[in-house]
Design a protein around this motif. Sequence first.
Motif, PDB file in Angstrom:
ATOM      1  N   ALA A   1       0.835  -1.215   0.000  1.00 19.63           N
ATOM      2  CA  ALA A   1       0.000   0.000   0.000  1.00 19.63           C
ATOM      3  C   ALA A   1       0.864   1.257   0.000  1.00 19.63           C
ATOM      4  O   ALA A   1       0.691   2.154  -0.827  1.00 19.63           O
ATOM      5  CB  ALA A   1      -0.936  -0.005   1.214  1.00 19.63           C
ATOM      6  N   THR A   2       1.878   1.317   0.890  1.00 18.68           N
ATOM      7  CA  THR A   2       2.787   2.450   0.959  1.00 18.68           C
ATOM      8  C   THR A   2       3.454   2.671  -0.385  1.00 18.68           C
ATOM      9  O   THR A   2       3.562   3.792  -0.895  1.00 18.68           O
ATOM     10  CB  THR A   2       3.873   2.227   2.054  1.00 18.68           C
ATOM     11  OG1 THR A   2       3.258   1.602   3.146  1.00 18.68           O
ATOM     12  CG2 THR A   2       4.562   3.520   2.428  1.00 18.68           C
ATOM     13  N   ARG A   3       3.920   1.549  -0.955  1.00 18.43           N
ATOM     14  CA  ARG A   3       4.665   1.670  -2.216  1.00 18.43           C
ATOM     15  C   ARG A   3       3.786   2.246  -3.336  1.00 18.43           C
ATOM     16  O   ARG A   3       4.211   3.129  -4.076  1.00 18.43           O
ATOM     17  CB  ARG A   3       5.171   0.305  -2.663  1.00 18.43           C
ATOM     18  CG  ARG A   3       6.351   0.369  -3.614  1.00 18.43           C
ATOM     19  CD  ARG A   3       7.255  -0.794  -3.442  1.00 18.43           C
ATOM     20  NE  ARG A   3       6.528  -2.018  -3.619  1.00 18.43           N
ATOM     21  CZ  ARG A   3       6.439  -2.642  -4.798  1.00 18.43           C
ATOM     22  NH1 ARG A   3       7.007  -2.114  -5.849  1.00 18.43           N
ATOM     23  NH2 ARG A   3       5.783  -3.748  -4.859  1.00 18.43           N
ATOM     24  N   SER A   4       2.529   1.847  -3.439  1.00 18.48           N
ATOM     25  CA  SER A   4       1.717   2.344  -4.551  1.00 18.48           C
ATOM     26  C   SER A   4       1.397   3.834  -4.370  1.00 18.48           C
ATOM     27  O   SER A   4       1.378   4.588  -5.329  1.00 18.48           O
ATOM     28  CB  SER A   4       0.448   1.491  -4.714  1.00 18.48           C
ATOM     29  OG  SER A   4      -0.543   1.948  -3.861  1.00 18.48           O
ATOM     30  N   GLN A   5       1.209   4.213  -3.074  1.00 12.39           N
ATOM     31  CA  GLN A   5       0.965   5.643  -2.803  1.00 12.39           C
ATOM     32  C   GLN A   5       2.157   6.464  -3.258  1.00 12.39           C
ATOM     33  O   GLN A   5       2.027   7.450  -3.966  1.00 12.39           O
ATOM     34  CB  GLN A   5       0.753   5.786  -1.291  1.00 12.39           C
ATOM     35  CG  GLN A   5      -0.002   7.023  -0.907  1.00 12.39           C
ATOM     36  CD  GLN A   5       0.003   7.177   0.655  1.00 12.39           C
ATOM     37  OE1 GLN A   5       0.110   6.191   1.377  1.00 12.39           O
ATOM     38  NE2 GLN A   5      -0.091   8.372   1.157  1.00 12.39           N
ATOM     39  N   MET A   6       3.380   5.994  -2.886  1.00 12.34           N
ATOM     40  CA  MET A   6       4.598   6.721  -3.248  1.00 12.34           C
ATOM     41  C   MET A   6       4.770   6.777  -4.757  1.00 12.34           C
ATOM     42  O   MET A   6       5.143   7.800  -5.313  1.00 12.34           O
ATOM     43  CB  MET A   6       5.807   6.035  -2.634  1.00 12.34           C
ATOM     44  CG  MET A   6       5.973   6.368  -1.168  1.00 12.34           C
ATOM     45  SD  MET A   6       7.396   5.468  -0.541  1.00 12.34           S
ATOM     46  CE  MET A   6       7.426   6.097   1.136  1.00 12.34           C
ATOM     47  N   SER A   7       4.494   5.691  -5.432  1.00 13.60           N
ATOM     48  CA  SER A   7       4.659   5.648  -6.891  1.00 13.60           C
ATOM     49  C   SER A   7       3.775   6.694  -7.551  1.00 13.60           C
ATOM     50  O   SER A   7       4.217   7.408  -8.463  1.00 13.60           O
ATOM     51  CB  SER A   7       4.259   4.280  -7.445  1.00 13.60           C
ATOM     52  OG  SER A   7       5.163   3.336  -7.022  1.00 13.60           O
ATOM     53  N   SER A   8       2.506   6.823  -7.135  1.00 18.14           N
ATOM     54  CA  SER A   8       1.630   7.793  -7.796  1.00 18.14           C
ATOM     55  C   SER A   8       2.088   9.225  -7.511  1.00 18.14           C
ATOM     56  O   SER A   8       2.054  10.086  -8.382  1.00 18.14           O
ATOM     57  CB  SER A   8       0.157   7.554  -7.430  1.00 18.14           C
ATOM     58  OG  SER A   8      -0.023   7.668  -6.072  1.00 18.14           O
ATOM     59  N   GLU A   9       2.608   9.456  -6.268  1.00 14.57           N
ATOM     60  CA  GLU A   9       3.131  10.783  -5.961  1.00 14.57           C
ATOM     61  C   GLU A   9       4.305  11.101  -6.867  1.00 14.57           C
ATOM     62  O   GLU A   9       4.400  12.196  -7.453  1.00 14.57           O
ATOM     63  CB  GLU A   9       3.563  10.846  -4.490  1.00 14.57           C
ATOM     64  CG  GLU A   9       3.836  12.276  -4.037  1.00 14.57           C
ATOM     65  CD  GLU A   9       4.401  12.350  -2.587  1.00 14.57           C
ATOM     66  OE1 GLU A   9       5.052  13.345  -2.250  1.00 14.57           O
ATOM     67  OE2 GLU A   9       4.176  11.358  -1.812  1.00 14.57           O
TER      68      GLU A   9
END
Length: 807
Positions: A371-379
């Motif tokens: 979850a953390t990783r996908s949030q960071m990727s979109s940012e």
Amino acid sequence: MRINYLELRNYRRFKQLKLQFPDGIVGVLGLNGVGKTTLIEGVAWALFGNVEEVVRTSRESVRRAGAGTNENCVAILEFQLGDSEFRIEREMGGKSLSMKAELRSKGKVLATGDKDVRRAVEKLIGMDHKSFFTSVFARQKELNALQNVAPGERKKVVLRMLRIDAVDDVLTEIRADRKDTLARVAGAEKTLLTEDGRDKEKVLEEKLPELIQIADSASKELEAAERNEKDAISKVQAAQMHRDELSKDVDAFNAAASDLKAKKGSVIDLQRRVKTLEAKLAEARKRLEQLPKLEKDELRWKEISERKELLDKEKVKFERIRMIASEIAAEEREQARRSDELAKSRTGLVSVGELAAKISETERSSDECQATRSQMSSELGALRNKVAERKESMDKDRKKLDEIMAAGKEGTCPTCERTLHDAYELLIQKLRDGTAEGEKAIAEHESRAAALDAELKALGKKEEALRKRRQTLDQQLIKSKQLETSIEAMETELSRLRDKTAGRKAEREGLGQSTFSEDEHQGVLKEHASLKRAHDEFLELRSLKAQADGYHKETDDLRESVRRGQAEEEQYEAIVKSLEPKKALYDSTIKDLDLKMDQLSKAKDTVRRFSSARERAQGELDRSRKELVEIARVKKTIEEDRKRADEFSLLEDVVSSFKDHLIARVAPTLSELTSRGLEAMTEGKYTKVELDEDYEMRIDDQGQLYPINRFSGGEADLANLSLRLAISRIIADRTGAAPMNLLILDEIFGSQDPNRKRSVMSALSRLSSQFRQIFLITHIEDVKDSMNYVIKVEEQEDGTSRAELMA
Ligand SMILES: Nc1ncnc2c1ncn2[C@@H]1O[C@H](COP(=O)(O)OP(=O)(O)OP(=O)(O)O)[C@@H](O)[C@H]1O
Ligand SMILES: [Mg+2]
């Protein structure tokens, strides 16, 4: 006769020929071998078919050599007789060269078929083919034959031409007939004699009474023998009747005798069986004396047998107890081993629940990381977009700035198209500030993006570690589950083993204690074995005793049967005795009958003998009588034949004098006709020719007769031609037919010189008033001027010939 038209197909050299014939002297001219004679022979073939004079060799030779099998040989002849016209068509063909022929006149068929057409032609022209060839057709070499023959031979040639030699044929036939008849007579006469040369008829007649007498006495003897045979037959019949009367009693006698014999046999048999049984009984009694002693042994045998049975059972129980004990011990050892194994397995077992809790914890951490990783990727994506947008607007501003600076103050604004003036400086500053601000913002975005990148990498590593841990936990879980199942199986097996052992122990308890002694068992077995023989013998004697009782009863029964049988024997014996006299009478009757039969067969033999003797005698008599009849017949035939032979002699004399008469009669006519011919041909120079007995010619020259040798060759030729023509005339006249008006002369010139040829030719032209057509066949060209017409015969390139009537 006038030849109008001739057509030939496949006839000797001619493949195809069509020729009209004129009147007058017609020369048929051509080189040797071109087919001149053939052409005129074709006329004769149409008239008569395959007769000897035309065929030359064989009928095959008539058809053109080289003609195909379906090319038939054909001749069509049209001729005139008086006022009537005729047409003959003849055809020969097929494998067997069969002949078809047809004769027509005025559209009507007069005859068909080879023979019928020939016969019809002979009737029409009034002569057969032989006469035709002598009278009409003077053949090649015939004049030579008249000229160059030895004296004596000439007479034969002339007579043959005149066909007087036919009378000779008749004479020869008559003579042969007479000879045959006489030979027949001689042969028949021989049959009238016996082998030793006596008169057969006389011999037979003398023998006849004797033969009759033999036949008569043979008949009488036969009659006596037949009477004798009849007598013998009635005697045999009487004996047979007597035999038949006795036969009923004899049958009864025979039946009783055979019953008696059978009964005697069966009594003897019964007595033999009684004896056998008595012997067996005696032997049994002797053996049974031993029985009391054996009965004592039998009591001990029973005692010891019972003890033995008891001990045998005890031994089985004893051995069973021993075996169960050893089995229990082994099983208990096995159970201990398995308990150890189970305890070890239990200590190695990790709890499945514990493992499951660890797994779900790991799963949760993994999810958080993701979850953390996908949030960071979109940012990070959004940041990169912003940088790009900013760079694009800055590029536009820089371009605008360059344009404005290039246009200067007086230039027009690239956006609103108005003159810049004061807005120039303002615009430049504004654009420069915008760019500087943009660069600052980009730098900020990029440093944030770098920080995000580093964090994303760290998260990736953590995720990888979690995945590996999860794998290890899964494997541990599988192993623990397997171990749990195997522990369960071990426990079940162990409890099964324990149940089994408990069962055994219960069985052992049930068996109780054993008092079995091996020594005692051995002692009992030994005694039991030693008593076995006495026991067996006891059993045997006991059954023998029962058997002996049976023998007693059977013997009594048999004795009773013997008594009864003997009584029946006596009855049969009485019957036999009472019938014995009848039997003796019967036997003597049979003997008598045999004797009578013998006499009958002898009587029959005698009848046969006399019968064949009588037949022989009668046969001989018949033959003799027939022979006498035959002799009478032969004698009659001989007489008739003798008469016939005499008649033949007479006929021979008559015909022979007829021939002389013919010759005598024809000679003056022939001389006269020859004289007239020669007179015509020599224009009256020679008027008289005489023929002597040998038909040699003598010619009158000024009142004096000279032999022919005295004259020139040409004159001799003319004389001979006159003679040949005279013969033609005589033959034609003799047939009585209508005058033929046709003359065919084939090569009559021989070896004559031109002068002689001319003289013959002029002689012929003088003759032409007598003949409507004269055909003159010759290979000599220089006479053609004296001819009315010429038919030219030539060879063609393909080897066949053609003929043409020249103008
Ligand atoms: N079936 C046949 N097919 C073909 N040729 C044949 C046949 N039979 C015979 N000949 C030939 O035809 C020829 C003509 O014979 P022919 O006798 O007609 O001659 P010719 O003209 O009369 O001669 P000559 O002047 O010598 O008398 C002979 O050479 C003979 O061998
Ligand atoms: Mg010829």
